[in-house]
Design a protein around this motif. Sequence first.
Motif, PDB file in Angstrom:
ATOM      1  N   GLU A   9       0.859  -1.131  -0.040  1.00 50.88           N
ATOM      2  CA  GLU A   9      -0.018   0.079   0.038  1.00 50.88           C
ATOM      3  C   GLU A   9       0.823   1.373   0.125  1.00 50.88           C
ATOM      4  O   GLU A   9       0.372   2.504  -0.614  1.00 50.88           O
ATOM      5  N   ASN A  40       0.667  10.720   5.963  1.00 48.90           N
ATOM      6  CA  ASN A  40       0.747  10.090   7.058  1.00 48.90           C
ATOM      7  C   ASN A  40       0.306   8.792   6.892  1.00 48.90           C
ATOM      8  O   ASN A  40      -0.465   8.175   6.401  1.00 48.90           O
ATOM      9  N   THR A  42       1.224   6.309   8.998  1.00 49.79           N
ATOM     10  CA  THR A  42       1.043   5.518  10.286  1.00 49.79           C
ATOM     11  C   THR A  42       0.204   4.269  10.393  1.00 49.79           C
ATOM     12  O   THR A  42       0.744   3.028  10.909  1.00 49.79           O
ATOM     13  N   SER A  43      -0.888   4.375   9.640  1.00 46.32           N
ATOM     14  CA  SER A  43      -1.838   3.201   9.643  1.00 46.32           C
ATOM     15  C   SER A  43      -1.240   1.928   8.840  1.00 46.32           C
ATOM     16  O   SER A  43      -1.758   0.747   8.920  1.00 46.32           O
ATOM     17  N   PHE A  44      -0.328   2.200   7.958  1.00 47.75           N
ATOM     18  CA  PHE A  44       0.336   1.081   6.953  1.00 47.75           C
ATOM     19  C   PHE A  44       1.562   0.379   7.665  1.00 47.75           C
ATOM     20  O   PHE A  44       1.873  -0.628   6.913  1.00 47.75           O
ATOM     21  N   ASN A  46       3.637  -1.394  10.990  1.00 46.44           N
ATOM     22  CA  ASN A  46       3.878  -1.877  12.346  1.00 46.44           C
ATOM     23  C   ASN A  46       4.883  -1.026  13.167  1.00 46.44           C
ATOM     24  O   ASN A  46       5.861  -1.238  12.658  1.00 46.44           O
ATOM     25  N   LYS A  47       4.836   0.094  13.936  1.00 48.50           N
ATOM     26  CA  LYS A  47       5.648   0.840  14.407  1.00 48.50           C
ATOM     27  C   LYS A  47       6.633  -0.015  15.280  1.00 48.50           C
ATOM     28  O   LYS A  47       7.794   0.462  15.175  1.00 48.50           O
ATOM     29  N   HIS A 126      -1.044  17.068   9.905  1.00 49.03           N
ATOM     30  CA  HIS A 126      -1.387  15.715  10.240  1.00 49.03           C
ATOM     31  C   HIS A 126      -2.128  15.445  11.603  1.00 49.03           C
ATOM     32  O   HIS A 126      -3.029  14.442  11.744  1.00 49.03           O
ATOM     33  N   SER A 130      -5.631  13.705  11.984  1.00 50.80           N
ATOM     34  CA  SER A 130      -6.128  12.576  12.787  1.00 50.80           C
ATOM     35  C   SER A 130      -7.087  12.577  13.627  1.00 50.80           C
ATOM     36  O   SER A 130      -7.729  11.655  14.102  1.00 50.80           O
ATOM     37  N   PRO A 134      -9.898  12.083   9.866  1.00 47.38           N
ATOM     38  CA  PRO A 134      -8.981  11.064  10.078  1.00 47.38           C
ATOM     39  C   PRO A 134      -8.938  10.554   8.260  1.00 47.38           C
ATOM     40  O   PRO A 134      -7.595   9.653   8.367  1.00 47.38           O
ATOM     41  N   GLU A 135      -9.503  10.583   7.525  1.00 47.57           N
ATOM     42  CA  GLU A 135      -9.498  10.146   5.982  1.00 47.57           C
ATOM     43  C   GLU A 135      -8.482  11.072   5.557  1.00 47.57           C
ATOM     44  O   GLU A 135      -7.871  10.634   4.387  1.00 47.57           O
ATOM     45  N   LEU A 137      -4.952  11.909   4.598  1.00 49.62           N
ATOM     46  CA  LEU A 137      -3.683  11.474   5.007  1.00 49.62           C
ATOM     47  C   LEU A 137      -2.693  12.339   4.440  1.00 49.62           C
ATOM     48  O   LEU A 137      -1.255  12.261   4.599  1.00 49.62           O
TER      49      LEU A 137
END
Length: 264
Positions: A9, A40, A42-44, A46-47, A126, A130, A134-135, A137
Motif C-alpha cells: 500500500e 501520514n 502510520t496506519s500502514f 507496525n511501528k 497531520h 488525525s 482522519p480520512e 492523509l
Amino acid sequence: MSDIKLPVEVQKELKQISTVAGYLWQREWAERNAGNISMNLTSFFNKEDLKGIGTERPFEFPKGAAGFVLFITGTGCYLRDLVDNLESVSCILLINDDATGYSIVWGGKRENFGPTCELISHSSIHLFNSIHNPENLAVVHTHPLELICMSHHELFDNEEELNRQIWMMCPEVKVFVPKGIHCTPYALSSTAALADVTIEAFKTRNVSLWEKHGATSTAPDVMKAWDFLDVANKGAKMLMMCWAAGFKPAGLSNEQLIELEQFT
C-alpha cells in the motif's frame, strides 16, 4: 536505512507522489526547491518493526504527533527529483514516543539530507487531521501561479467574494472544490504561526491560499490533494484571462451555483 520492505500500500502511495510531483513541475508550480509533500503512513506500518532503525534526531513536534510515521520531502530538494530519485530527496520518518525527535526509516539517501523546513506545519496538519478529518492523509504545498496572483489582489480581503468569482467560472470548480479557498493571512515559512493559520483554514475550506506565497491542500491521498489545487487554480486562471481580455465574465448565477450543490 532504506532496506526495509515497504508495504504494498505504501509503494502505491509513493508512486502517486512521484506522479503528482511531475505534474507540479510541468505546471511551473515547483520552481527550484519550492513546495513540499507529506503523507501520514502510520496506519500502514507496525511501528514496533521500525524502532531502532536510523539515528534519532532532535525536533520538537506537537505532542499529539508522537508515534506518527510520515512520508515527507527533503529540505532544499527539488520536487522534480521525486519523479526518478524518490529515495534521495524524500524519506519516511518515525516520530518518537515523546514527540521530541525522529528517526529516518526509509529514504533520505542524499548527502546531508533533512526533512523539509516546513516539517512543523506538516506534522501539525497531520495531527489536526488525525483528530478531525482522519480520512485525510496527504498534504501538498506548491506554488500555483494564478492562485498566488489572486493572493495579491484586493479580492483576497473578501474570502466569500473571491470564492464566488472563482466558482462562477465553470460548474466543475464549484463541484470539485465545494468548500472553496481559504484566504490564509501571511505567516513566515517554517514557523508554528504558519501551521496555526493553515489548520484554521482546513476547518472550513479545501484549499489554504497562503498570502503572497503559495497554496496547500489536504485530502485522503496525494492525487486528490492535487485535484483540489488543480481545479481551484483553473478557476482563478479563467477569471484572470477574462480580466486580461478586458471584460468582466458573466459567470454562473448564484441560483446556478446553489443548484450545483446537489453534486458536491
